[in-house]
Design an enzyme around this catalytic site. Structure first.
Site, PDB file in Angstrom:
ATOM      1  N   HIS A  83       0.828  -1.227   0.000  1.00 33.50           N
ATOM      2  CA  HIS A  83       0.000   0.000   0.000  1.00 33.50           C
ATOM      3  C   HIS A  83       0.856   1.267   0.000  1.00 33.50           C
ATOM      4  O   HIS A  83       0.419   2.310   0.486  1.00 33.50           O
ATOM      5  CB  HIS A  83      -0.950   0.028   1.206  1.00 33.50           C
ATOM      6  CG  HIS A  83      -1.678  -1.257   1.404  1.00 33.50           C
ATOM      7  ND1 HIS A  83      -2.896  -1.525   0.832  1.00 33.50           N
ATOM      8  CD2 HIS A  83      -1.337  -2.369   2.110  1.00 33.50           C
ATOM      9  CE1 HIS A  83      -3.283  -2.750   1.178  1.00 33.50           C
ATOM     10  NE2 HIS A  83      -2.348  -3.274   1.942  1.00 33.50           N
TER      11      HIS A  83
ATOM     12  N   SER B 151      14.657  20.546 -18.039  1.00 31.62           N
ATOM     13  CA  SER B 151      13.408  21.257 -18.293  1.00 31.62           C
ATOM     14  C   SER B 151      13.731  22.538 -19.052  1.00 31.62           C
ATOM     15  O   SER B 151      14.815  23.112 -18.896  1.00 31.62           O
ATOM     16  CB  SER B 151      12.739  21.578 -16.957  1.00 31.62           C
ATOM     17  OG  SER B 151      11.986  22.763 -17.054  1.00 31.62           O
TER      18      SER B 151
ATOM     19  N   LYS C 237      16.086  21.014 -12.968  1.00 30.60           N
ATOM     20  CA  LYS C 237      15.479  19.704 -13.191  1.00 30.60           C
ATOM     21  C   LYS C 237      16.354  18.691 -13.905  1.00 30.60           C
ATOM     22  O   LYS C 237      17.111  19.019 -14.804  1.00 30.60           O
ATOM     23  CB  LYS C 237      14.193  19.879 -14.004  1.00 30.60           C
ATOM     24  CG  LYS C 237      13.093  20.556 -13.226  1.00 30.60           C
ATOM     25  CD  LYS C 237      12.383  19.599 -12.315  1.00 30.60           C
ATOM     26  CE  LYS C 237      11.157  19.098 -13.027  1.00 30.60           C
ATOM     27  NZ  LYS C 237      10.536  18.001 -12.356  1.00 30.60           N
TER      28      LYS C 237
ATOM     29  N   GLU D   6       9.503   7.086 -17.869  1.00 35.20           N
ATOM     30  CA  GLU D   6       8.146   7.534 -18.195  1.00 35.20           C
ATOM     31  C   GLU D   6       7.727   7.041 -19.586  1.00 35.20           C
ATOM     32  O   GLU D   6       6.571   6.687 -19.811  1.00 35.20           O
ATOM     33  CB  GLU D   6       8.071   9.061 -18.100  1.00 35.20           C
ATOM     34  CG  GLU D   6       8.245   9.535 -16.657  1.00 35.20           C
ATOM     35  CD  GLU D   6       8.647  10.997 -16.543  1.00 35.20           C
ATOM     36  OE1 GLU D   6       8.210  11.807 -17.372  1.00 35.20           O
ATOM     37  OE2 GLU D   6       9.399  11.314 -15.598  1.00 35.20           O
TER      38      GLU D   6
END
Ligand code: ARG
Length: 462
Positions: free
Chosen positions: A160, A281, A287, A294
């Site tokens: 969880h 970025s 970043k 992804e």
């Protein structure tokens, strides 16, 4: 219209196809990828026709030489694919006529494009399956190497997404090795079902020529010929099996990618990647984003979609061949390309992954992850039934929570207050590393087990 530009079926037609239908109906841009398989199958078919004395030997020889020449032309990028001739089969046949003249007309004896295409496609999928298997091996090897370096790296295992119990990062990685080994088996199992050759089924009914289907099946690398000519030309189970194995494998890779995205976040900081696999970025200078992970997660949608499309094409298709089936190849090619990229990116991520061992250990100590170990200790050392020991351990957790301390920070005298009749003077089980190493049951996270498993995978799985 000159013969050269005519389609093979044009004699029954008074008008040519409309431009837009010609464009939409043609599959050459996709199925040209089957040229090697198509030429191979045609050569074997021609050999069989000669052997069976169905066509003259001299024509057979011309056909085979012509086909070899065409293969070289395509290899070298010198072949002109024409939309007008629909697909790879007719493009090659047309070119064969140009090279060897009327002898080319013997090649299509006792076959149809219906059995031809499915034969080519099966051969292609067999090779693609072996190729995916090789890339899976590469990835498994990289994971095993990374696991070997992290046998002692302790981290919290989650359920969880709440800290559950201390585990080794290697053990975590090996969970994916198990998945990938199942993927390998799934792909390789498919090779058994696909191993029947449809060539010789012709349009759908078989043929009246005295063909030798066992010969062509064997020469084309199949175990035996298919048993029913109708099923042969419209069976696409083998494509569905490939797409399904690819979808499941992509799902595993997506879970790995998702884990990595979470572990790489500032909130977790369990792992980081070298710049080779990160992007920046355009607005936020600080970043460094894990794009490959992804992309792996996103591309899984493509593998699912292709499987779903193939299943949907098949579900309402009356027996036997319909043009709906032409789209099968694009689906499989896309799925294969996507999965291969996914596996290659997954491998790159593993190679460029570093572990922040301190952060992992610190996090493993949070969330009372050794509360189960305490209950187990009471069961084993003090003969208390597990349910009673569980209650005592929950009370200890409540106490730690109230005092805002970790379980290993509670003084022994306070622990003893929770125990009736018994007394503890030395307790090691709150240490996350001892907790990890106490899980010696088969398949558990103890370092000893992990070392054994890595050896086993190296020996049996690669
Ligand atoms: N390009 C076709 C396909 O991929 C080949 C089979 C054509 N058969 C036919 N009856 N039109 O399905």
């Amino acid at each position: 219209m000159k013969n050269k530009n005519k389609t093979v079926w044009s004699n029954r037609f008074s008008k040519g196809n409309s431009r837009s239908f010609q464009r939409i109906g043609s599959s050459i841009n996709i199925d040209k990828r089957l040229y090697k398989e198509d030429i191979f199958a045609s050569i074997i078919h021609a050999q069989m026709l000669v052997k069976q004395r169905i066509i003259p030997k001299k024509d057979g020889i011309k056909i085979i030489n012509g086909l070899k020449k065409i293969e070289k032309e395509i290899d070298k990028g010198k072949f002109k694919f024409k939309e007008k001739f629909e697909d790879i089969h007719l493009n090659i046949e047309k070119r064969l006529f140009e090279i060897i003249g009327q002898s080319a007309g013997h090649l299509h004896t006792a076959r149809s494009r219906n059995d031809q295409v499915v034969t080519d496609f099966k051969i292609w999928i067999k090779n693609a399956t072996l190729d995916i298997n090789d890339v899976l091996n590469l990835l498994i090897k990289s994971i095993l190497k990374k696991a070997e370096k992290n046998i002692d790296t302790v981290m919290p295992g989650f359920t969880h997404l709440k800290n559950a119990q201390p585990i080794s990062f290697a053990h975590y990685l090996l969970a994916y090795v198990e998945m990938l080994i199942r993927d390998k088996k799934r792909f390789l199992n498919n090779l058994e079902l696909i191993d029947e050759c449809p060539l010789g089924s012709a349009a759908l009914a078989g043929t009246s020529y005295n063909i030798d289907r066992k010969f062509t099946a064997k020469k084309l690398g199949f175990k035996k010929p298919t048993g029913n000519s109708i099923d042969s030309v419209c069976d696409r189970d083998f494509a569905i099996d490939f797409l399904s194995a690819a979808a499941t494998c992509a799902m595993h890779m997506s879970r790995l990618a998702e884990d990595f995205i979470i572990f790489n976040s500032e909130a977790f900081s369990f792992i980081n990647f070298s710049d080779k696999v990160l992007t920046g970025s355009s607005i936020m200078p600080q970043k460094k984003n894990p794009d490959p992970a992804e992309l792996i997660r996103g591309k899984t949608a493509i593998n699912y979609g292709k499987l779903n499309s193939m299943l949907t094409i098949m579900k309402g298709l009356p027996i036997s061949y319909y043009k709906d089936l032409q789209d099968d190849k694009g689906l499989v090619f896309d799925s294969y390309d996507t999965l291969k990229d996914t596996l290659i990116m997954g491998n790159e991520l593993i190679l460029n992954l570093n572990t922040n061992k301190n952060n992992m250990k610190k996090m493993a100590q949070k969330g009372y992850t050794t509360a189960t170990d305490f209950a187990d200790f009471l069961v084993k050392e003090k003969n208390i039934p597990f349910r009673e020991a569980y209650v005592t351990s929950s009370k200890l957790v409540n106490f730690a929570e109230k005092k805002k301390v970790r379980l290993d920070e509670i003084p022994l005298k306070d622990i003893n207050k929770f125990l009736k009749k018994i007394n503890i003077n030395n307790i090691k089980i709150f240490d996350v590393v001892s907790s990890m190493n106490s899980k010696t049951s088969y398949g558990g996270t103890a370092t000893k087990n992990i070392k054994g498993m890595i050896k086993k995978y190296r020996k049996e799985a690669l």
